[in-house]
Write a protein that holds these residues in place. Sequence first.
Motif, PDB file in Angstrom:
ATOM      1  N   ALA A 105     -32.316  -0.882   8.366  1.00 19.58           N
ATOM      2  CA  ALA A 105     -32.017  -1.385   7.236  1.00 19.58           C
ATOM      3  C   ALA A 105     -32.044  -0.657   6.210  1.00 19.58           C
ATOM      4  O   ALA A 105     -30.475  -0.542   5.405  1.00 19.58           O
ATOM      5  CB  ALA A 105     -32.632  -3.026   6.907  1.00 19.58           C
ATOM      6  N   ILE A 106     -32.593  -0.197   5.719  1.00 19.42           N
ATOM      7  CA  ILE A 106     -32.724   0.672   4.562  1.00 19.42           C
ATOM      8  C   ILE A 106     -31.570   2.414   4.378  1.00 19.42           C
ATOM      9  O   ILE A 106     -30.109   2.524   3.658  1.00 19.42           O
ATOM     10  CB  ILE A 106     -33.389   1.244   3.972  1.00 19.42           C
ATOM     11  CG1 ILE A 106     -34.736   0.580   3.127  1.00 19.42           C
ATOM     12  CG2 ILE A 106     -33.345   2.067   3.196  1.00 19.42           C
ATOM     13  CD1 ILE A 106     -35.733   1.212   2.732  1.00 19.42           C
ATOM     14  N   LEU A 107     -31.712   2.566   5.862  1.00 22.52           N
ATOM     15  CA  LEU A 107     -30.161   3.707   6.304  1.00 22.52           C
ATOM     16  C   LEU A 107     -29.250   3.223   6.031  1.00 22.52           C
ATOM     17  O   LEU A 107     -28.183   3.928   6.222  1.00 22.52           O
ATOM     18  CB  LEU A 107     -30.672   4.834   7.371  1.00 22.52           C
ATOM     19  CG  LEU A 107     -31.905   5.165   7.386  1.00 22.52           C
ATOM     20  CD1 LEU A 107     -32.848   5.712   8.781  1.00 22.52           C
ATOM     21  CD2 LEU A 107     -32.201   6.023   5.988  1.00 22.52           C
ATOM     22  N   GLU A 108     -29.076   1.937   6.308  1.00 22.33           N
ATOM     23  CA  GLU A 108     -27.424   1.697   6.762  1.00 22.33           C
ATOM     24  C   GLU A 108     -26.667   1.065   5.411  1.00 22.33           C
ATOM     25  O   GLU A 108     -26.490  -0.111   5.666  1.00 22.33           O
ATOM     26  CB  GLU A 108     -27.618  -0.054   7.599  1.00 22.33           C
ATOM     27  CG  GLU A 108     -27.637   1.115   8.907  1.00 22.33           C
ATOM     28  CD  GLU A 108     -28.031  -0.550  10.490  1.00 22.33           C
ATOM     29  OE1 GLU A 108     -28.156  -1.041  10.189  1.00 22.33           O
ATOM     30  OE2 GLU A 108     -28.381  -0.157  11.726  1.00 22.33           O
ATOM     31  N   GLY A 109     -27.984   1.298   4.483  1.00 24.78           N
ATOM     32  CA  GLY A 109     -27.034   0.788   3.432  1.00 24.78           C
ATOM     33  C   GLY A 109     -27.819  -0.397   2.495  1.00 24.78           C
ATOM     34  O   GLY A 109     -27.910  -0.544   1.273  1.00 24.78           O
ATOM     35  N   ASP A 118     -38.071   7.135  15.309  1.00 28.04           N
ATOM     36  CA  ASP A 118     -37.115   8.361  15.634  1.00 28.04           C
ATOM     37  C   ASP A 118     -35.947   8.401  15.976  1.00 28.04           C
ATOM     38  O   ASP A 118     -35.020   9.060  15.686  1.00 28.04           O
ATOM     39  CB  ASP A 118     -38.498   9.937  16.343  1.00 28.04           C
ATOM     40  CG  ASP A 118     -37.573  11.407  16.657  1.00 28.04           C
ATOM     41  OD1 ASP A 118     -37.257  12.104  15.749  1.00 28.04           O
ATOM     42  OD2 ASP A 118     -37.141  11.190  18.150  1.00 28.04           O
ATOM     43  N   SER A 119     -36.178   7.544  17.089  1.00 25.40           N
ATOM     44  CA  SER A 119     -34.859   7.214  17.821  1.00 25.40           C
ATOM     45  C   SER A 119     -33.994   6.254  16.690  1.00 25.40           C
ATOM     46  O   SER A 119     -32.159   7.572  16.607  1.00 25.40           O
ATOM     47  CB  SER A 119     -34.758   6.540  18.891  1.00 25.40           C
ATOM     48  OG  SER A 119     -33.095   5.681  19.145  1.00 25.40           O
ATOM     49  N   VAL A 120     -33.928   5.440  15.565  1.00 23.57           N
ATOM     50  CA  VAL A 120     -33.083   5.021  14.247  1.00 23.57           C
ATOM     51  C   VAL A 120     -32.859   6.307  13.671  1.00 23.57           C
ATOM     52  O   VAL A 120     -31.973   6.800  12.888  1.00 23.57           O
ATOM     53  CB  VAL A 120     -33.953   4.244  14.243  1.00 23.57           C
ATOM     54  CG1 VAL A 120     -33.475   4.015  12.753  1.00 23.57           C
ATOM     55  CG2 VAL A 120     -34.128   2.686  15.263  1.00 23.57           C
ATOM     56  N   LEU A 121     -34.047   7.456  13.973  1.00 26.44           N
ATOM     57  CA  LEU A 121     -34.809   8.208  12.397  1.00 26.44           C
ATOM     58  C   LEU A 121     -32.464   9.287  12.818  1.00 26.44           C
ATOM     59  O   LEU A 121     -31.871   9.743  12.234  1.00 26.44           O
ATOM     60  CB  LEU A 121     -35.200   8.951  12.472  1.00 26.44           C
ATOM     61  CG  LEU A 121     -35.937   8.229  11.981  1.00 26.44           C
ATOM     62  CD1 LEU A 121     -37.025   9.485  11.694  1.00 26.44           C
ATOM     63  CD2 LEU A 121     -35.524   7.837  10.177  1.00 26.44           C
ATOM     64  N   ARG A 122     -33.115   9.600  14.120  1.00 23.03           N
ATOM     65  CA  ARG A 122     -31.525  10.803  14.959  1.00 23.03           C
ATOM     66  C   ARG A 122     -30.041  10.270  15.274  1.00 23.03           C
ATOM     67  O   ARG A 122     -29.551  10.914  14.331  1.00 23.03           O
ATOM     68  CB  ARG A 122     -32.338  10.782  16.459  1.00 23.03           C
ATOM     69  CG  ARG A 122     -31.633  12.079  16.783  1.00 23.03           C
ATOM     70  CD  ARG A 122     -31.539  11.630  18.415  1.00 23.03           C
ATOM     71  NE  ARG A 122     -32.843  12.434  18.581  1.00 23.03           N
ATOM     72  CZ  ARG A 122     -33.835  11.553  19.606  1.00 23.03           C
ATOM     73  NH1 ARG A 122     -33.217  10.070  19.930  1.00 23.03           N
ATOM     74  NH2 ARG A 122     -35.298  11.431  19.368  1.00 23.03           N
ATOM     75  N   SER A 123     -30.066   8.468  15.089  1.00 25.19           N
ATOM     76  CA  SER A 123     -28.393   8.514  15.169  1.00 25.19           C
ATOM     77  C   SER A 123     -28.009   7.962  13.559  1.00 25.19           C
ATOM     78  O   SER A 123     -26.823   8.226  13.225  1.00 25.19           O
ATOM     79  CB  SER A 123     -29.268   6.490  15.662  1.00 25.19           C
ATOM     80  OG  SER A 123     -29.488   6.059  14.580  1.00 25.19           O
ATOM     81  N   HIS A 124     -29.168   7.941  12.632  1.00 25.89           N
ATOM     82  CA  HIS A 124     -28.760   8.022  10.650  1.00 25.89           C
ATOM     83  C   HIS A 124     -28.971   9.849  10.411  1.00 25.89           C
ATOM     84  O   HIS A 124     -28.529  10.110   9.310  1.00 25.89           O
ATOM     85  CB  HIS A 124     -29.270   7.410  10.204  1.00 25.89           C
ATOM     86  CG  HIS A 124     -29.109   5.895  10.682  1.00 25.89           C
ATOM     87  ND1 HIS A 124     -30.345   5.188  11.523  1.00 25.89           N
ATOM     88  CD2 HIS A 124     -28.076   4.288   9.815  1.00 25.89           C
ATOM     89  CE1 HIS A 124     -29.428   4.109  11.412  1.00 25.89           C
ATOM     90  NE2 HIS A 124     -28.662   4.220  10.769  1.00 25.89           N
TER      91      HIS A 124
END
Length: 415
Positions: A376-380, A268-274
């Motif tokens: 990693a995927i959310l960062e491209g 959830d924290s990773v999703l929120r940051s992206h």
Amino acid sequence: MILFSALTIAIVSVASTIASVRNAFAPIRKVLALLATPIVFLVSYLVPRDDSLWLFMAGQGDRFADNSKYLFLYCDCQPDVRNVWIGTDERIVAELREHGYEAYTRHSLAGRWRLLRAGYWFETHGPIAPAYAGRARLIHLTHGNYLKVMLEDHTRDWPWIVQVLVEFFFERRRRYVVTGSGPPLKNMQSMRGAPADRALMTGLPRNDALFDAFQDEELGLEESALAAVRDRAAEGPVLLYAPTYREGYGERNGVPLSELDLGLERLDSVLRSHDATLYISHHPATTFDRDLEGLDRVTVLESGGDLYPFLRECDVLVTDYSGIFYDFLLLDRPMVFFAPDLEVYLEDRDLYFDYEDHVPGTIATTPEAFVESVRAILEGADEHGDDRAAVREAFYDDPDGEACERVYHTVRDEA
């Protein structure tokens, strides 16, 4: 007031008595229905069939979804066939009729008559009223491409009489089995024993919805949920977690979803940051009862049983052993294979392919690896484009979004 109360009590008492009587006679009704089945089946052979009357059903009749839904919507626009939807859910039947489609419940008189008269039946999990099939030609639209071994390729501890009935009513009476070419054809022939001349290599009708929207595709699904997903997709990345059904054939495969550590708090924290959102779509035969309170970016998706309009809105698919990833390949978007129970699962259930060599995406076997794969995927990052292309080329012969048209023309030309 006293008279009104007395009448109310009397009405409730009568209703309760009627319900009790109905419940008491329920076993008798079931026995009578069972005894009548051979007679109905005989009659279904005698009633003349109309080859221009096509009957559609999905699952156990409880939803408007899957390959039957999309072929039904396509064929309803064709002038030379009459399409009828048969189901068990009165709400779905009423919704279809409100939008101008011909639909009936299986137990209605009109529904029974159409079951007896239709020349072609299109189904995904077997006919929902096999006693009425008679001389109807069954078209098995299947439930997808399979990673897990199925049917004859998997041990089924069924009583011999059940195996005989399944073989007689279902497998040997199907005019066509719809599939793709390559591995899908090979697996379908293996699991069903389908001869090559009954394999219709058109591709799956539901995959047409990944290329373009269908008119009235919102029927049978939760429109508010679809609207919410579309709104989120307009704001940021959307991920869909669609785990497999872990209790097939009445046995346990792997670790139950409720017992897996999904690492949702860290995720959830990773999703929120992206500015991303993860939707969890559990299998229709299961429930997802995790407490998601306090998680801003993780939510359960109640699709209504049809995922395909939702898949178009998804940027990333997360799954495990589900064959849904074969469909998602057509969108050529990243995938994560979260399989924390991989070793246990493979002890319980065989696969058609070597898992680690076959799946075209990052395999995560721990919650930490799962979260990092998503990050990693959310960062491209997208390291599996070539892998997706290789599996897509093996499983699809020039996919073009016209599977419905091919099925329709094949059956119509025969009729």
